[in-house]
Write a protein that holds these residues in place. Structure first.
Motif, PDB file in Angstrom:
ATOM      1  N   ASP A 146       0.874  -1.118   0.196  1.00 19.20           N
ATOM      2  CA  ASP A 146       0.104   0.208   0.088  1.00 19.20           C
ATOM      3  C   ASP A 146       0.896   1.259   0.015  1.00 19.20           C
ATOM      4  OD1 ASP A 146      -2.766   0.350  -0.125  1.00 19.20           O
ATOM      5  OD2 ASP A 146      -3.152   0.953   1.991  1.00 19.20           O
ATOM      6  N   ALA A 147       1.835   1.481   0.730  1.00 15.00           N
ATOM      7  CA  ALA A 147       2.918   2.398   0.759  1.00 15.00           C
ATOM      8  C   ALA A 147       3.265   2.579  -0.594  1.00 15.00           C
ATOM      9  CB  ALA A 147       4.037   2.260   1.961  1.00 15.00           C
ATOM     10  N   PHE A 148       3.880   1.583  -1.085  1.00 13.29           N
ATOM     11  CA  PHE A 148       4.544   1.558  -2.377  1.00 13.29           C
ATOM     12  C   PHE A 148       3.503   2.248  -3.358  1.00 13.29           C
ATOM     13  CE2 PHE A 148       4.736  -0.345  -6.697  1.00 13.29           C
ATOM     14  CZ  PHE A 148       5.919  -0.391  -7.042  1.00 13.29           C
ATOM     15  N   LEU A 149       2.205   1.896  -3.642  1.00 10.77           N
ATOM     16  CA  LEU A 149       1.163   2.465  -4.416  1.00 10.77           C
ATOM     17  C   LEU A 149       1.205   3.773  -4.054  1.00 10.77           C
ATOM     18  CD1 LEU A 149      -1.304  -0.457  -4.310  1.00 10.77           C
ATOM     19  CD2 LEU A 149       0.200   0.226  -6.270  1.00 10.77           C
ATOM     20  N   ASP A 150       1.319   4.316  -2.853  1.00  4.13           N
ATOM     21  CA  ASP A 150       1.157   5.660  -2.641  1.00  4.13           C
ATOM     22  C   ASP A 150       2.289   6.334  -3.077  1.00  4.13           C
ATOM     23  OD1 ASP A 150      -0.923   5.857  -0.953  1.00  4.13           O
ATOM     24  OD2 ASP A 150      -0.046   5.517   1.052  1.00  4.13           O
ATOM     25  N   SER A 164      -5.419  -8.951  -0.028  1.00  5.65           N
ATOM     26  CA  SER A 164      -5.714  -8.658  -1.468  1.00  5.65           C
ATOM     27  C   SER A 164      -5.715  -7.122  -1.821  1.00  5.65           C
ATOM     28  CB  SER A 164      -7.005  -9.172  -2.036  1.00  5.65           C
ATOM     29  OG  SER A 164      -7.225  -8.793  -3.290  1.00  5.65           O
ATOM     30  N   MET A 165      -5.320  -6.776  -2.724  1.00  9.10           N
ATOM     31  CA  MET A 165      -5.405  -5.185  -3.230  1.00  9.10           C
ATOM     32  C   MET A 165      -6.447  -4.943  -3.887  1.00  9.10           C
ATOM     33  SD  MET A 165      -3.251  -2.916  -2.534  1.00  9.10           S
ATOM     34  CE  MET A 165      -2.102  -3.308  -1.157  1.00  9.10           C
ATOM     35  N   LEU A 166      -7.455  -5.823  -4.050  1.00  9.80           N
ATOM     36  CA  LEU A 166      -8.784  -5.507  -4.756  1.00  9.80           C
ATOM     37  C   LEU A 166      -9.707  -4.733  -4.196  1.00  9.80           C
ATOM     38  CD1 LEU A 166     -10.418  -9.116  -6.087  1.00  9.80           C
ATOM     39  CD2 LEU A 166     -10.351  -6.776  -7.178  1.00  9.80           C
ATOM     40  N   PRO A 167      -9.672  -4.576  -2.616  1.00  9.55           N
ATOM     41  CA  PRO A 167     -10.766  -3.620  -2.138  1.00  9.55           C
ATOM     42  C   PRO A 167     -10.049  -2.185  -2.254  1.00  9.55           C
ATOM     43  CG  PRO A 167     -10.333  -5.391  -0.433  1.00  9.55           C
ATOM     44  CD  PRO A 167      -9.433  -5.675  -1.786  1.00  9.55           C
ATOM     45  N   ARG A 168      -8.840  -1.954  -2.690  1.00  6.82           N
ATOM     46  CA  ARG A 168      -8.371  -0.697  -2.907  1.00  6.82           C
ATOM     47  C   ARG A 168      -8.593   0.041  -4.224  1.00  6.82           C
ATOM     48  NH1 ARG A 168      -7.273  -0.182   1.929  1.00  6.82           N
ATOM     49  NH2 ARG A 168      -5.149   0.203   2.697  1.00  6.82           N
ATOM     50  N   VAL A 169      -9.170  -0.986  -5.250  1.00  5.02           N
ATOM     51  CA  VAL A 169      -9.234  -0.631  -6.477  1.00  5.02           C
ATOM     52  C   VAL A 169     -10.164   0.750  -6.785  1.00  5.02           C
ATOM     53  CG1 VAL A 169     -10.131  -1.231  -8.947  1.00  5.02           C
ATOM     54  CG2 VAL A 169      -8.790  -2.768  -7.749  1.00  5.02           C
ATOM     55  N   PRO A 170     -11.162   0.888  -5.919  1.00  3.85           N
ATOM     56  CA  PRO A 170     -12.332   2.088  -6.381  1.00  3.85           C
ATOM     57  C   PRO A 170     -11.540   3.245  -5.776  1.00  3.85           C
ATOM     58  CG  PRO A 170     -13.308   0.293  -5.040  1.00  3.85           C
ATOM     59  CD  PRO A 170     -11.902  -0.163  -4.933  1.00  3.85           C
ATOM     60  N   ARG A 171     -10.441   3.157  -4.895  1.00  5.08           N
ATOM     61  CA  ARG A 171      -9.974   4.489  -4.540  1.00  5.08           C
ATOM     62  C   ARG A 171      -8.467   4.691  -5.152  1.00  5.08           C
ATOM     63  NH1 ARG A 171      -8.730   4.237   0.855  1.00  5.08           N
ATOM     64  NH2 ARG A 171      -9.620   2.407   1.181  1.00  5.08           N
ATOM     65  N   VAL A 229      -4.624  -2.101 -11.170  1.00  2.00           N
ATOM     66  CA  VAL A 229      -5.242  -3.045 -11.940  1.00  2.00           C
ATOM     67  C   VAL A 229      -4.856  -4.167 -10.999  1.00  2.00           C
ATOM     68  CG1 VAL A 229      -5.643  -4.298 -13.961  1.00  2.00           C
ATOM     69  CG2 VAL A 229      -4.892  -1.735 -13.870  1.00  2.00           C
ATOM     70  N   VAL A 230      -5.918  -4.817 -10.689  1.00  2.00           N
ATOM     71  CA  VAL A 230      -5.795  -6.512 -10.004  1.00  2.00           C
ATOM     72  C   VAL A 230      -6.142  -7.403 -10.948  1.00  2.00           C
ATOM     73  CG1 VAL A 230      -6.322  -7.881  -7.882  1.00  2.00           C
ATOM     74  CG2 VAL A 230      -5.951  -5.375  -7.748  1.00  2.00           C
ATOM     75  N   THR A 231      -5.196  -8.262 -11.128  1.00  2.00           N
ATOM     76  CA  THR A 231      -5.413  -9.452 -11.936  1.00  2.00           C
ATOM     77  C   THR A 231      -5.716 -10.763 -11.146  1.00  2.00           C
ATOM     78  OG1 THR A 231      -3.446 -10.217 -12.526  1.00  2.00           O
ATOM     79  CG2 THR A 231      -4.649  -8.829 -14.104  1.00  2.00           C
ATOM     80  N   GLY A 281      -9.664 -15.691 -16.777  1.00  6.28           N
ATOM     81  CA  GLY A 281      -9.037 -14.932 -15.927  1.00  6.28           C
ATOM     82  C   GLY A 281      -9.897 -13.551 -15.702  1.00  6.28           C
ATOM     83  N   TYR A 282      -9.621 -12.770 -14.714  1.00  3.47           N
ATOM     84  CA  TYR A 282     -10.257 -11.416 -15.045  1.00  3.47           C
ATOM     85  C   TYR A 282      -9.099 -10.303 -14.114  1.00  3.47           C
ATOM     86  CZ  TYR A 282     -11.809 -12.338 -10.035  1.00  3.47           C
ATOM     87  OH  TYR A 282     -11.722 -12.922  -8.755  1.00  3.47           O
ATOM     88  N   ALA A 283      -9.525  -9.081 -14.821  1.00  6.45           N
ATOM     89  CA  ALA A 283      -8.672  -7.902 -14.176  1.00  6.45           C
ATOM     90  C   ALA A 283      -9.960  -6.918 -13.629  1.00  6.45           C
ATOM     91  CB  ALA A 283      -8.112  -7.171 -15.277  1.00  6.45           C
ATOM     92  N   VAL A 284      -9.466  -6.336 -12.574  1.00  5.48           N
ATOM     93  CA  VAL A 284     -10.384  -5.348 -11.696  1.00  5.48           C
ATOM     94  C   VAL A 284      -9.766  -4.121 -12.076  1.00  5.48           C
ATOM     95  CG1 VAL A 284     -11.566  -4.702  -9.463  1.00  5.48           C
ATOM     96  CG2 VAL A 284     -11.390  -7.138 -10.414  1.00  5.48           C
ATOM     97  N   ALA A 285     -10.467  -3.035 -12.344  1.00  5.59           N
ATOM     98  CA  ALA A 285      -9.654  -1.889 -12.465  1.00  5.59           C
ATOM     99  C   ALA A 285     -10.863  -0.847 -12.592  1.00  5.59           C
ATOM    100  CB  ALA A 285      -8.914  -1.768 -13.475  1.00  5.59           C
ATOM    101  N   ALA A 286     -10.325   0.535 -12.617  1.00  3.11           N
ATOM    102  CA  ALA A 286     -11.248   1.722 -12.935  1.00  3.11           C
ATOM    103  C   ALA A 286     -12.100   1.488 -14.104  1.00  3.11           C
ATOM    104  CB  ALA A 286     -10.689   2.976 -12.910  1.00  3.11           C
TER     105      ALA A 286
END
Ligand SMILES: Cc1ncc(COP(=O)(O)O)c(C=O)c1O
Length: 376
Positions: free
Chosen positions: A190-194, A219-226, A231-233, A248-253
């Motif tokens: 999370d800090a890296f993503l910041d 998982s980072m999935l709950p972080r995607v909306p913010r 992108v989480v695959t 498979g699937y990707a979750v993203a904006a």
């Protein structure tokens, strides 16, 4: 003069990225090995799920065969609906792929090209390098961790941040990672993503997420909306036991998904796969049983290998990276003779190690018996 029309000539006509690529090396001819060893073959080379899919998924794929003469739903609406309700997200933030491999390739095709750069860690999943190269982008490879106990191959987020510059369009990392089995603590990631510039897309490949149970892993999935640049695959090939169906699937904006949809092949996921995956999502108790059994077998196998004096890396996946040192090629070849398939790691620059999929209790016992004979 007439061209030779051989591989070299066609490669010279290919785009610059493709010119330098090599085709996927499957490692072993498993079809021939199955014919030779039959049920005695222990397939521990491809990180598949030995328990297979939920019975509900099996029934759904069989029923779907009735519609084999029809094209599948190009929107994959039922599967997206199931995933949206599982993860508590909007169906518009999901793009489906013919395996997550396809989505990883597509991300580079869409977002990086000649003149751009793609960053990923050394000993990251092999497809990251392939995707960057096929897109014709520059690869920015970050050094691996050197201080994580006896298996110094985990991702080094500081090093990864260090290679990102104003050419970087895309960053790939897998958590947990293949082939090392290592994982990143949620807070560190999370800090890296910041810290990553907001216009750089970060792809977190969570192919093994459903199998991870370490307290620090999330998982980072709950972080995607913010985080619109995240992108989480995910894949149905591992915990869901559906590798053969390719989904498979990707979750993203939603905006990112909409751009990916412009190049996604309309019918990339076939009908039986869509039906089986939607049913599999609705059987989470099956996934939980797979996770629990995999963890039990992983711990037991790691313990048994360590008791034999072998270096075994920490893992939150369904495989172990095991150090056989100089003996690695010989051990692999002799195990293969006995019907035990491992994954050689020389292609990753890890030639002193083998990657061993955690099998059923019976498969692991066969591996250990064969190993004892081979190393005697
Ligand atoms: C880290 C990782 N990501 C993605 C994949 C691709 O999985 P699939 O294309 O089957 O969804 C794999 C397969 O082994 C993997 O290990």
């Amino acid at each position: 003069m007439t061209p030779a029309y051989d591989e070299a000539w066609f490669a010279s006509r290919a785009t610059p990225g493709v010119r330098g690529l090599r085709a996927y090396d499957p490692g072993h001819d498993v079809v021939a090995l199955r014919a030779r060893h039959g049920a005695a073959l222990a397939e521990l080379g491809s990180n598949e799920n030995p328990y297979g899919p939920s019975p509900r998924a099996r029934r759904a794929m069989q029923d779907a065969l009735e519609l084999a003469h029809r094209y599948p739903d190009p929107r994959g609406a039922a599967l997206k609906h199931a995933l949206a309700s599982l993860h508590g997200i909007d169906a518009g933030s999901i793009v489906l792929g013919n395996g997550s491999h396809e989505l990883l390739m597509l991300l580079a095709q869409v977002f990086a090209g000649p003149g751009d750069a793609v960053a990923y860690p050394r000993y990251g999943f092999a497809v990251f390098a392939l995707a960057a190269q096929a897109a014709g982008a520059l690869a920015q490879v970050a050094a691996a961790l050197l201080s994580q106990g006896p298996m110094p191959h985990g991702h080094d987020l500081e090093a990864l941040r260090g290679v990102i510059d104003d050419r970087t369009r895309l960053v790939y990392l897998a958590n947990p990672n293949n082939p090392t089995g290592t994982w990143l603590e949620h807070d560190a990631l999370d800090a890296f993503l910041d810290d990553v510039p907001a216009e750089v897309l970060v792809v977190v490949d969570e192919a093994y997420a459903e199998l991870a149970d370490a307290p620090g892993y999330r998982s980072m999935l709950p972080r995607v909306p913010r985080r619109p640049n995240l992108v989480v695959t995910r894949t149905f090939s591992k915990a869901y036991g559906l590798a053969g169906l390719r989904c498979g699937y990707a979750v993203a904006a939603p905006g990112l998904v909409a751009v990916m949809e412009r190049v996604r092949e309309s019918f990339n996921v076939n009908g039986p796969a869509l039906a089986a995956c939607a049913a599999a999502v609705q059987d989470q108790p099956w996934v939980e049983r797979v996770r629990a059994e995999n963890s039990r077998q992983r711990d037991a196998l790691a313990g048994a290998l360590r008791a034999r004096g072998l270096g075994v890396g920490p893992s939150q996946t369904n495989f172990l990276l095991v150090e056989f040192g100089d003996a690695t090629p010989e051990v692999e070849a002799r195990l293969l003779e006995r019907g035990v398939v491992l994954r050689p790691m020389a292609g990753y620059g890890l030639g002193r190690y083998s990657r061993i999929t955690v099998g059923t209790a019976d498969e692991n016992a066969r591996l250990l018996r064969a190993l004892d004979k081979v190393r005697a």
